[in-house]
Scaffold this motif. Structure first.
Motif, PDB file in Angstrom:
ATOM      1  N   GLN A  10      44.898  34.984  31.035  1.00 44.38           N
ATOM      2  CA  GLN A  10      43.727  35.841  31.165  1.00 44.38           C
ATOM      3  C   GLN A  10      42.793  35.280  32.234  1.00 44.38           C
ATOM      4  O   GLN A  10      42.609  34.075  32.339  1.00 44.38           O
ATOM      5  CB  GLN A  10      42.992  35.895  29.826  1.00 44.38           C
ATOM      6  N   GLY A  11      42.166  36.170  33.027  1.00 45.63           N
ATOM      7  CA  GLY A  11      41.217  35.733  34.038  1.00 45.63           C
ATOM      8  C   GLY A  11      41.888  35.389  35.353  1.00 45.63           C
ATOM      9  O   GLY A  11      43.114  35.434  35.492  1.00 45.63           O
ATOM     10  N   ARG A  12      41.061  35.002  36.335  1.00 44.75           N
ATOM     11  CA  ARG A  12      41.559  34.658  37.663  1.00 44.75           C
ATOM     12  C   ARG A  12      40.868  33.388  38.153  1.00 44.75           C
ATOM     13  O   ARG A  12      39.781  33.036  37.702  1.00 44.75           O
ATOM     14  CB  ARG A  12      41.305  35.795  38.653  1.00 44.75           C
ATOM     15  N   GLY A  13      41.534  32.713  39.087  1.00 45.16           N
ATOM     16  CA  GLY A  13      40.947  31.519  39.680  1.00 45.16           C
ATOM     17  C   GLY A  13      40.644  30.449  38.640  1.00 45.16           C
ATOM     18  O   GLY A  13      41.450  30.181  37.743  1.00 45.16           O
ATOM     19  N   PHE A  14      39.446  29.845  38.735  1.00 44.65           N
ATOM     20  CA  PHE A  14      39.067  28.792  37.799  1.00 44.65           C
ATOM     21  C   PHE A  14      38.842  29.321  36.381  1.00 44.65           C
ATOM     22  O   PHE A  14      38.747  28.552  35.433  1.00 44.65           O
ATOM     23  CB  PHE A  14      37.806  28.076  38.286  1.00 44.65           C
ATOM     24  N   ASP A  15      38.744  30.652  36.244  1.00 38.38           N
ATOM     25  CA  ASP A  15      38.551  31.245  34.921  1.00 38.38           C
ATOM     26  C   ASP A  15      39.874  31.560  34.230  1.00 38.38           C
ATOM     27  O   ASP A  15      39.879  32.069  33.102  1.00 38.38           O
ATOM     28  CB  ASP A  15      37.725  32.535  35.033  1.00 38.38           C
ATOM     29  N   SER A  16      40.997  31.293  34.871  1.00 40.52           N
ATOM     30  CA  SER A  16      42.305  31.568  34.269  1.00 40.52           C
ATOM     31  C   SER A  16      42.504  30.701  33.035  1.00 40.52           C
ATOM     32  O   SER A  16      42.213  29.496  33.053  1.00 40.52           O
ATOM     33  CB  SER A  16      43.427  31.291  35.276  1.00 40.52           C
ATOM     34  N   GLN A  17      43.001  31.311  31.978  1.00 37.20           N
ATOM     35  CA  GLN A  17      43.281  30.548  30.769  1.00 37.20           C
ATOM     36  C   GLN A  17      44.342  31.251  29.937  1.00 37.20           C
ATOM     37  O   GLN A  17      44.456  32.476  29.961  1.00 37.20           O
ATOM     38  CB  GLN A  17      42.020  30.352  29.939  1.00 37.20           C
ATOM     39  N   VAL A  18      45.107  30.460  29.201  1.00 32.89           N
ATOM     40  CA  VAL A  18      46.124  30.988  28.300  1.00 32.89           C
ATOM     41  C   VAL A  18      45.453  31.445  27.014  1.00 32.89           C
ATOM     42  O   VAL A  18      44.650  30.713  26.431  1.00 32.89           O
ATOM     43  CB  VAL A  18      47.189  29.918  27.983  1.00 32.89           C
ATOM     44  N   VAL A  19      45.774  32.667  26.577  1.00 38.36           N
ATOM     45  CA  VAL A  19      45.213  33.182  25.326  1.00 38.36           C
ATOM     46  C   VAL A  19      46.340  33.710  24.458  1.00 38.36           C
ATOM     47  O   VAL A  19      47.409  34.093  24.940  1.00 38.36           O
ATOM     48  CB  VAL A  19      44.177  34.307  25.580  1.00 38.36           C
ATOM     49  N   ALA A  20      46.102  33.736  23.143  1.00 39.92           N
ATOM     50  CA  ALA A  20      47.059  34.276  22.182  1.00 39.92           C
ATOM     51  C   ALA A  20      46.640  35.688  21.809  1.00 39.92           C
ATOM     52  O   ALA A  20      45.477  35.925  21.449  1.00 39.92           O
ATOM     53  CB  ALA A  20      47.119  33.398  20.934  1.00 39.92           C
ATOM     54  N   GLY A  21      47.581  36.635  21.881  1.00 39.03           N
ATOM     55  CA  GLY A  21      47.276  38.019  21.559  1.00 39.03           C
ATOM     56  C   GLY A  21      46.224  38.577  22.489  1.00 39.03           C
ATOM     57  O   GLY A  21      46.230  38.346  23.703  1.00 39.03           O
ATOM     58  N   MET A  22      45.280  39.289  21.937  1.00 35.93           N
ATOM     59  CA  MET A  22      44.162  39.835  22.717  1.00 35.93           C
ATOM     60  C   MET A  22      42.990  38.862  22.650  1.00 35.93           C
ATOM     61  O   MET A  22      41.873  39.207  22.276  1.00 35.93           O
ATOM     62  CB  MET A  22      43.767  41.205  22.170  1.00 35.93           C
ATOM     63  N   ASP A  23      43.275  37.606  22.986  1.00 38.78           N
ATOM     64  CA  ASP A  23      42.297  36.514  22.902  1.00 38.78           C
ATOM     65  C   ASP A  23      41.763  36.384  21.474  1.00 38.78           C
ATOM     66  O   ASP A  23      40.580  36.165  21.244  1.00 38.78           O
ATOM     67  CB  ASP A  23      41.144  36.737  23.879  1.00 38.78           C
ATOM     68  N   GLN A  24      42.705  36.510  20.503  1.00 36.18           N
ATOM     69  CA  GLN A  24      42.338  36.459  19.089  1.00 36.18           C
ATOM     70  C   GLN A  24      42.486  35.070  18.483  1.00 36.18           C
ATOM     71  O   GLN A  24      42.018  34.813  17.387  1.00 36.18           O
ATOM     72  CB  GLN A  24      43.246  37.404  18.284  1.00 36.18           C
ATOM     73  N   GLY A  25      43.223  34.206  19.175  1.00 35.96           N
ATOM     74  CA  GLY A  25      43.627  32.949  18.549  1.00 35.96           C
ATOM     75  C   GLY A  25      44.982  33.118  17.884  1.00 35.96           C
ATOM     76  O   GLY A  25      45.441  34.234  17.629  1.00 35.96           O
ATOM     77  N   PHE A  26      45.616  32.003  17.578  1.00 29.83           N
ATOM     78  CA  PHE A  26      46.963  32.046  17.022  1.00 29.83           C
ATOM     79  C   PHE A  26      47.021  32.742  15.660  1.00 29.83           C
ATOM     80  O   PHE A  26      47.953  33.478  15.359  1.00 29.83           O
ATOM     81  CB  PHE A  26      47.532  30.626  16.900  1.00 29.83           C
TER      82      PHE A  26
END
Length: 503
Positions: free
Chosen positions: A183-199
């Motif tokens: 999710q995100g671009r550049g320095f804001d890129s991060q791995v998320v689970a589902g719709m950024d819900q958490g595992f």
């Protein structure tokens, strides 16, 4: 292997032989041993990705010709080319890449972690970089990410994530669940689970593939399986179902700390399900028997193993003497290994002296075993799981592999998602049914009628492999005659499925 010019290459000045289609990284792993090219985004059970570029090498078409930087993980070896894995330019490039990665990495974790378990720290040491060498500003927004510790088994510490995509690819390529995304671009890129819900609130099935492949421990499990300091690791076979997955059991002071899946296992290739990886606490449960018990005067009493063996032998010999060996029978387990089942039947036949030996699989699989025995001569599987790689059609009938045999079920799902035709015959809408091109949702208990309808269509339309039938079967003419006499309309009514002769 031939050493002609069309399959040789010069690796750091040495002439070596490569395999057709082999990647440069694969060649260096085989030829250079401990001096192999470092990697961050590469994993043995994942496809080459080429995102980190730490594995870059110089490739020239001539000995002193101009060289081009190539990511070795997905670049195939070119015959007669000259590959340099440690030129000054490549060494500077690797150092710079690792420096950039470390701008988004917790300094305390870098110094605390063991390079044996933290691949980033190991690679940094290999290329000669320390946190104090980083020339770029720290990305504070990345380091401020909060941990996710709500899941029963999975943990996420995304401040330690280096965006290598290994967890995402493992979820996609190994399990086929596609829970993780970037999710995100550049320095804001991060791995998320589902719709950024958490595992916990995502569709995670706790297979642990992401945890095992993560190079930094950003995604881990409650047992910290990659970070444990173990005294011994034992290779064994999972006992939960009949797939036969290999497991690596890490122990210390006779206590199981964690379980991982070896990537070189032919059956599961670094994959396992929730039960195989995490459900091992039963071995030390407070209700587990610690010693054999013999009932005396109506009560169970703890005894030694020698006493238990003597008691068993005495009872079996007494029954043999008074009622004959055929008064004794043995039932073995489908969850045991082939070797253990062999010893069980050998004991019953050779020691006891009876053929009264059976297996629990016959109870739930008796129709399957009988049908396969009559058709193929043995009530056992006629194909290996690897054959999924070579087929263009899969049919699943009366089974739910993703629930009962998750590792094999995941393989079937993977091939279905890649375009292999999947036919699911089941009254239920199973997980695999959602990926099937054809879901035949018949009335419960009418499987045989549906298969007869299929046979009727094959015979009527002349779709048989005549040469195979003539060389390998008996009684086909009588069989075909009986199939033609079937009442298709009656079978339609039984199965609630419409028969059609349209191709």
């Amino acid at each position: 292997m031939s050493t002609m010019g069309n399959n040789t290459v010069f690796l750091n000045g040495q002439k070596v032989v490569f395999n057709p289609g082999e990647s440069i990284l694969s060649l260096t792993k085989r030829e250079l041993g401990e001096q192999k090219v470092p990697t961050l985004c590469d994993a043995p059970n994942l496809k080459a990705f080429g995102s980190c570029r730490v594995c870059s090498v110089d490739v020239a078409l001539e000995k002193d010709g101009p060289a081009k930087v190539q990511a070795s993980c997905h670049t195939p070896v070119m015959a007669n080319s000259h590959i340099s894995t440690n030129s000054d330019r490549i060494n500077r490039l690797r150092k710079n890449i690792v420096e950039l990665v470390l701008t988004e990495y917790p300094e305390q974790k870098f110094y605390e972690d063991d390079p044996k378990t933290n691949e980033l720290k190991r690679v940094a040491q290999d290329v000669g970089i320390d946190m104090s060498d980083v020339r770029y500003d720290t990305v504070e927004t990345h380091l401020a990410r909060k941990p996710d510790e709500n899941h029963p088994y999975m943990r996420a510490y995304m401040d330690a994530c280096i965006n290598c995509f290994r967890c995402i690819r493992a979820c996609d390529e190994v399990q086929g669940e596609m829970v993780l995304t970037m999710q995100g671009r550049g320095f804001d890129s991060q791995v998320v689970a589902g719709m950024d819900q958490g595992f916990k609130d995502s569709d995670c099935v706790s297979c642990g593939a992401c945890s095992q492949t993560c190079p930094t421990g950003a995604i881990a499990d409650v047992f910290q399986s990659k970070l444990n300091t173990v005294q011994e690791t034992t290779r064994t076979v999972c006992t939960y179902c009949g797939v036969g997955c290999n497991l690596e059991v890490a122990t210390s002071n006779n206590e199981v700390l964690s379980i991982t899946a070896p990537s070189d296992a032919e059956v599961n290739q670094g994959h396992t399900c929730l039960k195989g990886r995490y459900a091992f606490k039963f071995y030390n449960h407070e209700d587990r028997l610690r010693s054999p018990l013999i009932k005396r005067e109506g009560k169970f009493q703890e005894v030694t193993w020698d006493e238990a063996y003597d008691f068993i032998a005495e009872k079996l010999n007494k029954i043999k003497a008074s009622d004959s060996p055929d008064a004794i029978a043995g039932i073995s387990s489908a969850r045991c290994t082939n070797e253990e089942n062999y010893l069980m039947q050998k004991f019953i036949r050779a020691v006891i002296g009876t053929n009264n030996i059976d297996g629990c699989a016959r109870v739930c699989h008796s129709p399957t075993a009988l049908g396969m025995q009559r058709a193929f001569g043995t009530g056992a599987a006629t194909n290996s799981i690897i054959d999924l790689e070579y087929t263009n059609c899969m049919m699943v009938i009366g089974a739910n592999p993703t629930a009962a045999h998750p590792v094999t079920g995941a393989k079937i799902k993977q091939h279905a998602m890649k375009g292999t035709t999947l036919i699911v015959i089941d009254p239920r809408e199973t997980e695999l049914a959602r990926y099937a091109q054809y879901h035949l949702q018949l009335r419960p208990g009418t499987n045989v009628a549906l298969l007869n309808m299929m046979l009727y269509y094959i015979v009527q339309e002349g779709l048989m492999d005549t040469e195979f039938i003539e060389n390998r079967t008996e009684g086909f003419a009588d069989f075909a005659s009986q199939i033609r006499d079937l009442d298709i309309e009656a079978m339609e009514a039984i199965t609630c499925l419409l028969y059609t002769s349209d191709a």
